[in-house]
Design a protein around this motif. Structure first.
Motif, short mmCIF file in Angstrom:
data_model
loop_
_atom_site.label_atom_id
_atom_site.label_comp_id
_atom_site.label_asym_id
_atom_site.label_seq_id
_atom_site.Cartn_x
_atom_site.Cartn_y
_atom_site.Cartn_z
N LYS A 214 0.90 -1.23 0.05
CA LYS A 214 0.07 0.10 0.07
C LYS A 214 0.83 1.23 -0.09
O LYS A 214 2.08 1.26 0.63
N PRO A 215 0.47 2.46 -0.49
CA PRO A 215 1.22 3.69 -0.55
C PRO A 215 1.49 4.02 0.82
O PRO A 215 0.45 3.80 1.78
N GLY A 216 2.47 4.74 1.01
CA GLY A 216 2.64 5.50 2.54
C GLY A 216 3.76 4.55 2.83
O GLY A 216 4.89 4.33 2.36
N ARG A 217 3.87 4.69 4.38
CA ARG A 217 4.90 3.88 5.07
C ARG A 217 5.28 2.67 4.67
O ARG A 217 3.94 1.82 4.69
N PRO A 218 6.24 2.11 4.48
CA PRO A 218 6.41 0.76 4.22
C PRO A 218 6.27 -0.17 5.71
O PRO A 218 6.51 0.05 6.42
N SER A 219 5.92 -1.17 5.23
CA SER A 219 5.69 -2.31 6.39
C SER A 219 6.79 -2.80 6.97
O SER A 219 7.90 -2.61 6.28
N ALA A 220 6.91 -3.47 7.91
CA ALA A 220 7.97 -3.79 8.65
C ALA A 220 8.71 -4.85 7.93
O ALA A 220 10.00 -5.01 7.77
N HIS A 221 7.84 -5.67 7.03
CA HIS A 221 8.57 -6.94 6.25
C HIS A 221 9.07 -6.44 4.98
O HIS A 221 10.42 -6.82 4.43
N ILE A 222 8.76 -5.24 4.40
CA ILE A 222 9.43 -4.59 3.43
C ILE A 222 10.83 -3.88 3.70
O ILE A 222 11.72 -4.11 2.91
N ILE A 223 10.80 -3.46 4.99
CA ILE A 223 11.94 -2.94 5.49
C ILE A 223 12.95 -3.97 5.88
O ILE A 223 14.27 -3.77 5.48
N GLN A 224 12.63 -5.16 6.29
CA GLN A 224 13.50 -6.27 6.48
C GLN A 224 14.12 -6.78 4.97
O GLN A 224 15.09 -7.15 4.98
N LEU A 225 13.00 -6.84 4.11
CA LEU A 225 13.58 -7.12 2.75
C LEU A 225 14.50 -6.19 2.03
O LEU A 225 15.44 -6.63 1.34
N ARG A 226 14.48 -4.80 2.48
CA ARG A 226 15.21 -4.19 2.03
C ARG A 226 16.80 -3.92 2.60
O ARG A 226 17.93 -3.75 2.07
N GLN A 227 16.70 -4.48 3.87
CA GLN A 227 17.94 -4.68 4.70
C GLN A 227 18.56 -5.86 4.27
O GLN A 227 19.90 -5.83 3.92
N LYS A 228 17.89 -6.78 3.74
CA LYS A 228 18.55 -8.19 3.26
C LYS A 228 19.10 -7.73 1.97
O LYS A 228 20.28 -8.40 1.78
N GLN A 229 18.24 -7.11 1.11
CA GLN A 229 19.00 -6.66 -0.21
C GLN A 229 20.30 -5.97 -0.13
O GLN A 229 21.26 -6.05 -0.59
N ALA A 230 20.26 -4.97 0.92
CA ALA A 230 21.58 -3.99 1.18
C ALA A 230 22.73 -4.90 1.75
O ALA A 230 23.86 -5.12 1.19
N GLY A 231 22.40 -6.07 2.47
CA GLY A 231 23.39 -7.02 2.97
C GLY A 231 23.96 -7.79 1.93
O GLY A 231 25.14 -8.22 1.83
N ALA A 232 22.88 -8.26 0.94
CA ALA A 232 23.38 -9.18 -0.28
C ALA A 232 24.24 -8.03 -1.27
O ALA A 232 25.26 -8.54 -1.82
#
Length: 150
Positions: A83-101
């Protein structure tokens, strides 16, 4: 993730005397000369240990690229329906996982370049001008180091 030179890397981890004669016979003469010492007993040269390090770095690079692509695919899949707006906690975790990769990918590329520089220097291989070392060495590995099919 498939690393085609895994069998040859396992061969380099063994003492040269234990290497199967059939595999050693299938090596190109230039690679055999580069890897085996010219002594009575079969022994690996210093270039062989550097080639082992180079192959481990290449394997790490392939694994990091696979992990990066996997994290990016997963993030795309979930962001598609977010949904538009603030990202969910799961999306934030996925972004962190992507940054780590991505960070792991950068580190593995640096280790590949470092191992390639040491191997090229020790083996006396000339790198063509206007070719990056990592691109050259990946092509050299694919052309000269036997894969699983060999």
């Amino acid at each position: 993730m498939h690393f085609p030179q895994a069998g040859f890397l396992a061969l380099l981890d063994q003492p040269a005397e234990q290497a199967p004669a059939g595999v050693m016979a299938r090596l190109s003469p230039s690679l055999r000369e580069l890897l085996l010492a010219r002594t009575e007993a079969a022994q690996w040269t210093g270039a062989a240990s550097l080639l082992g390090e180079l192959l481990r770095a290449r394997e790490a690079t392939l694994q990091a690229a696979f992990d990066t692509a996997l994290a990016a695919d997963e993030l795309r899949r979930y962001q598609k329906f977010a949904k538009p707006g603030r990202p969910s906690a799961h999306i934030i975790q996925l972004r962190q996982k992507q940054a780590g990769a991505r960070q792991a990918s950068n580190l593995s590329r640096q280790s590949l370049i470092k191992a390639a520089a040491a191997f090229v220097r020790d083996a006396g291989i000339d790198v063509p001008e206007r070719t990056t070392l990592d691109v050259f060495i990946v092509g050299w590995i694919d052309a000269n180091v036997p894969g699983d099919a060999a």
